[in-house]
Design a protein around this motif. Structure first.
Motif, PDB file in Angstrom:
ATOM      1  N   VAL A   1      10.157   0.379  -3.812  1.00  0.00           N
ATOM      2  CA  VAL A   1       9.431  -0.780  -4.329  1.00  0.00           C
ATOM      3  C   VAL A   1       8.173  -0.322  -5.080  1.00  0.00           C
ATOM      4  CG1 VAL A   1       8.349  -2.955  -3.679  1.00  0.00           C
ATOM      5  CG2 VAL A   1      10.268  -2.092  -2.350  1.00  0.00           C
ATOM      6  N   GLY A   2       7.415   0.568  -4.441  1.00  0.00           N
ATOM      7  CA  GLY A   2       6.171   1.031  -5.057  1.00  0.00           C
ATOM      8  C   GLY A   2       6.433   1.888  -6.288  1.00  0.00           C
ATOM      9  N   THR A   3       7.359   2.825  -6.170  1.00  0.00           N
ATOM     10  CA  THR A   3       7.628   3.690  -7.324  1.00  0.00           C
ATOM     11  C   THR A   3       8.284   2.879  -8.444  1.00  0.00           C
ATOM     12  OG1 THR A   3       9.653   4.466  -6.244  1.00  0.00           O
ATOM     13  CG2 THR A   3       7.732   5.873  -6.067  1.00  0.00           C
TER      14      THR A   3
ATOM     15  N   ILE B   1      -2.510  11.491 -10.277  1.00  0.00           N
ATOM     16  CA  ILE B   1      -1.469  11.534  -9.245  1.00  0.00           C
ATOM     17  C   ILE B   1      -0.131  11.819  -9.927  1.00  0.00           C
ATOM     18  CG2 ILE B   1      -2.653  10.001  -7.613  1.00  0.00           C
ATOM     19  CD1 ILE B   1      -0.792   7.730  -8.490  1.00  0.00           C
ATOM     20  N   ILE B   2       0.789  12.416  -9.180  1.00  0.00           N
ATOM     21  CA  ILE B   2       2.123  12.709  -9.704  1.00  0.00           C
ATOM     22  C   ILE B   2       3.110  12.051  -8.751  1.00  0.00           C
ATOM     23  CG2 ILE B   2       3.781  14.533 -10.215  1.00  0.00           C
ATOM     24  CD1 ILE B   2       1.435  16.313 -11.020  1.00  0.00           C
ATOM     25  N   VAL B   3       3.954  11.210  -9.319  1.00  0.00           N
ATOM     26  CA  VAL B   3       4.800  10.355  -8.481  1.00  0.00           C
ATOM     27  C   VAL B   3       6.271  10.594  -8.781  1.00  0.00           C
ATOM     28  CG1 VAL B   3       5.337   7.957  -7.877  1.00  0.00           C
ATOM     29  CG2 VAL B   3       2.988   8.594  -8.479  1.00  0.00           C
ATOM     30  N   LYS B   4       7.033  10.784  -7.713  1.00  0.00           N
ATOM     31  CA  LYS B   4       8.483  10.933  -7.872  1.00  0.00           C
ATOM     32  C   LYS B   4       9.154   9.602  -7.563  1.00  0.00           C
ATOM     33  CE  LYS B   4      12.457  13.491  -6.644  1.00  0.00           C
ATOM     34  NZ  LYS B   4      13.154  14.442  -5.898  1.00  0.00           N
TER      35      LYS B   4
ATOM     36  N   LYS C   1      -1.466  20.792   7.053  1.00  0.00           N
ATOM     37  CA  LYS C   1      -0.129  20.329   6.669  1.00  0.00           C
ATOM     38  C   LYS C   1      -0.185  18.852   6.302  1.00  0.00           C
ATOM     39  CE  LYS C   1       3.121  19.976  10.075  1.00  0.00           C
ATOM     40  NZ  LYS C   1       3.763  18.677  10.155  1.00  0.00           N
ATOM     41  N   GLU C   2       0.494  18.521   5.220  1.00  0.00           N
ATOM     42  CA  GLU C   2       0.697  17.118   4.852  1.00  0.00           C
ATOM     43  C   GLU C   2       2.207  16.975   4.680  1.00  0.00           C
ATOM     44  OE1 GLU C   2      -0.879  14.105   5.117  1.00  0.00           O
ATOM     45  OE2 GLU C   2      -2.531  14.931   3.947  1.00  0.00           O
ATOM     46  N   ALA C   3       2.754  15.821   5.003  1.00  0.00           N
ATOM     47  CA  ALA C   3       4.210  15.666   4.865  1.00  0.00           C
ATOM     48  C   ALA C   3       4.522  14.277   4.348  1.00  0.00           C
ATOM     49  CB  ALA C   3       4.883  15.907   6.209  1.00  0.00           C
ATOM     50  N   PHE C   4       5.432  14.201   3.388  1.00  0.00           N
ATOM     51  CA  PHE C   4       5.905  12.888   2.915  1.00  0.00           C
ATOM     52  C   PHE C   4       7.216  13.036   2.175  1.00  0.00           C
ATOM     53  CE2 PHE C   4       2.503  14.426   0.049  1.00  0.00           C
ATOM     54  CZ  PHE C   4       3.166  14.547  -1.153  1.00  0.00           C
TER      55      PHE C   4
ATOM     56  N   ARG D   1       0.847  -1.200   0.000  1.00  0.00           N
ATOM     57  CA  ARG D   1       0.000   0.000   0.000  1.00  0.00           C
ATOM     58  C   ARG D   1       0.872   1.235   0.000  1.00  0.00           C
ATOM     59  NH1 ARG D   1      -5.021  -0.895   3.964  1.00  0.00           N
ATOM     60  NH2 ARG D   1      -5.542  -2.968   3.257  1.00  0.00           N
ATOM     61  N   ARG D   2       0.578   2.158  -0.900  1.00  0.00           N
ATOM     62  CA  ARG D   2       1.297   3.428  -0.907  1.00  0.00           C
ATOM     63  C   ARG D   2       0.295   4.562  -1.092  1.00  0.00           C
ATOM     64  NH1 ARG D   2       4.548   0.573   0.848  1.00  0.00           N
ATOM     65  NH2 ARG D   2       6.714   0.214   0.217  1.00  0.00           N
ATOM     66  N   ALA D   3       0.517   5.643  -0.351  1.00  0.00           N
ATOM     67  CA  ALA D   3      -0.386   6.797  -0.432  1.00  0.00           C
ATOM     68  C   ALA D   3       0.076   7.730  -1.546  1.00  0.00           C
ATOM     69  CB  ALA D   3      -0.366   7.542   0.901  1.00  0.00           C
ATOM     70  N   TYR D   4      -0.856   8.231  -2.349  1.00  0.00           N
ATOM     71  CA  TYR D   4      -0.533   9.273  -3.335  1.00  0.00           C
ATOM     72  C   TYR D   4      -1.623  10.339  -3.316  1.00  0.00           C
ATOM     73  CZ  TYR D   4       3.214   6.260  -4.680  1.00  0.00           C
ATOM     74  OH  TYR D   4       4.361   5.499  -4.609  1.00  0.00           O
ATOM     75  N   SER D   5      -1.169  11.580  -3.246  1.00  0.00           N
ATOM     76  CA  SER D   5      -2.093  12.716  -3.208  1.00  0.00           C
ATOM     77  C   SER D   5      -2.698  12.934  -4.585  1.00  0.00           C
ATOM     78  CB  SER D   5      -1.337  13.985  -2.813  1.00  0.00           C
ATOM     79  OG  SER D   5      -0.767  13.825  -1.546  1.00  0.00           O
ATOM     80  N   PHE D   6      -3.913  13.398  -4.614  1.00  0.00           N
ATOM     81  CA  PHE D   6      -4.544  13.716  -5.898  1.00  0.00           C
ATOM     82  C   PHE D   6      -4.090  15.107  -6.321  1.00  0.00           C
ATOM     83  CE2 PHE D   6      -7.736  10.979  -3.688  1.00  0.00           C
ATOM     84  CZ  PHE D   6      -7.373   9.828  -4.366  1.00  0.00           C
TER      85      PHE D   6
END
Ligand SMILES: Cc1cc2nc3c(=O)[nH]c(=O)nc-3n(C[C@H](O)[C@H](O)[C@H](O)COP(=O)(O)OP(=O)(O)OC[C@H]3O[C@@H](n4cnc5c(N)ncnc54)[C@H](O)[C@@H]3O)c2cc1C
Length: 227
Positions: free
Chosen positions: A73-75, A64-67, A224-227, A48-53
């Motif tokens: 593993v997820g990316t 979603i935009i993923v770095k 605030k969100e942080a990741f 499970r991985r969280a991604y912001s919309f």
């Protein structure tokens, strides 16, 4: 509840960042929220991985935009094994950083890939024509790391109420970008009447929150969100 969504478009925004656009399938979320994606990294393991919309509900796609994270593993799965027309399971929506419905001035501060949830909120405000003064501070290392520049610059030109300040910590100053940490360019002294939205690494987000609090910001008006 789990939902299965289909990838419509996979685009590289730069070497390390992809934009994934999914069919919305009638799903709903608030700008700034995120989904929990269930990624089948092998035949017998799902992570499970969280991604912001990064899109808002009015946009055509759930985006979603993923770095890419080194050895992530997820990316690794999303970059190398997940292609257009593939499906993925997601649970949504999660998160409390959402646009507040009132007439206060908005401050957004995004650092690095932390721009993603802020983009969704900025896009929603753009659909509303930026009813309140809104300032986006965006910090990145290099110019090439900046995401969705054309769109953000377009809003800056079109809407008097939208102010856009970019600072690059590892590039020289240019005609429309500053140099150094974004924090040092937040010069306003009184945030007592603002709604503030922050996203970046845990350290960067906390530094920004502390700065705003030291300038009369109301704690309950900081999201605030942080990741
Ligand atoms: C609420 C929330 C929203 C998020 N939204 C986004 C988003 O919109 N876009 C996005 O790209 N990511 C986002 N993330 C991060 C995402 O959930 C994953 O953590 C990230 O993609 C790495 O997953 P991975 O499986 O590739 O790395 P993992 O396999 O879990 O980690 C591999 C290694 O890299 C390290 N690592 C993990 N993450 C990072 C990092 N960010 N920087 C440096 N080292 C790291 C780990 O400690 C580990 O050593 C969000 C996270 C949260 C909690």
């Amino acid at each position: 509840m789990k939902h299965t969504i289909t990838l419509v478009k996979k685009e590289y925004l730069n070497k390390e960042v992809i934009k994934l656009s999914f069919n919305k399938h009638g799903l709903e979320w608030k700008s700034g929220q995120f989904g929990m994606f269930l990624l089948p990294i092998s035949s017998d393991e799902i992570i499970r991985r969280a991604y912001s919309f990064s899109s808002c509900l009015k946009n055509k796609y759930l985006e979603i935009i993923v770095k890419r994270v080194r050895n992530g593993v997820g990316t690794g799965y999303l970059f190398d094994n997940f292609e257009e027309n593939d499906t993925v399971e997601t649970m949504l929506p999660f998160g409390h950083m959402t646009l507040q419905n009132n007439t206060q001035e908005n401050i957004f501060v995004g650092v690095g890939i932390g721009i993603t949830p802020l983009l969704g909120m900025i896009r929603e405000l753009a659909f509303q024509g930026f009813p309140n003064k809104t300032t986006l501070y965006y910090g990145a290392r290099h110019k090439a790391d900046l995401i969705e520049q054309n769109e953000l610059r377009k809003y800056e030109k079109e809407y008097n109420n939208f102010h856009y300040i970019v600072s690059l910590s590892r590039d020289e100053k240019t005609s429309n970008t500053l140099s150094g940490r974004i924090l040092q360019h937040i010069t306003e002294q009184d945030f007592s009447k603002h709604n503030m939205y922050i996203c970046g690494s845990p350290e960067a987000s906390q530094d920004i929150k502390d700065l705003l609090l030291s300038r009369k910001a109301v704690d309950t008006s900081i999201f605030k969100e942080a990741f």
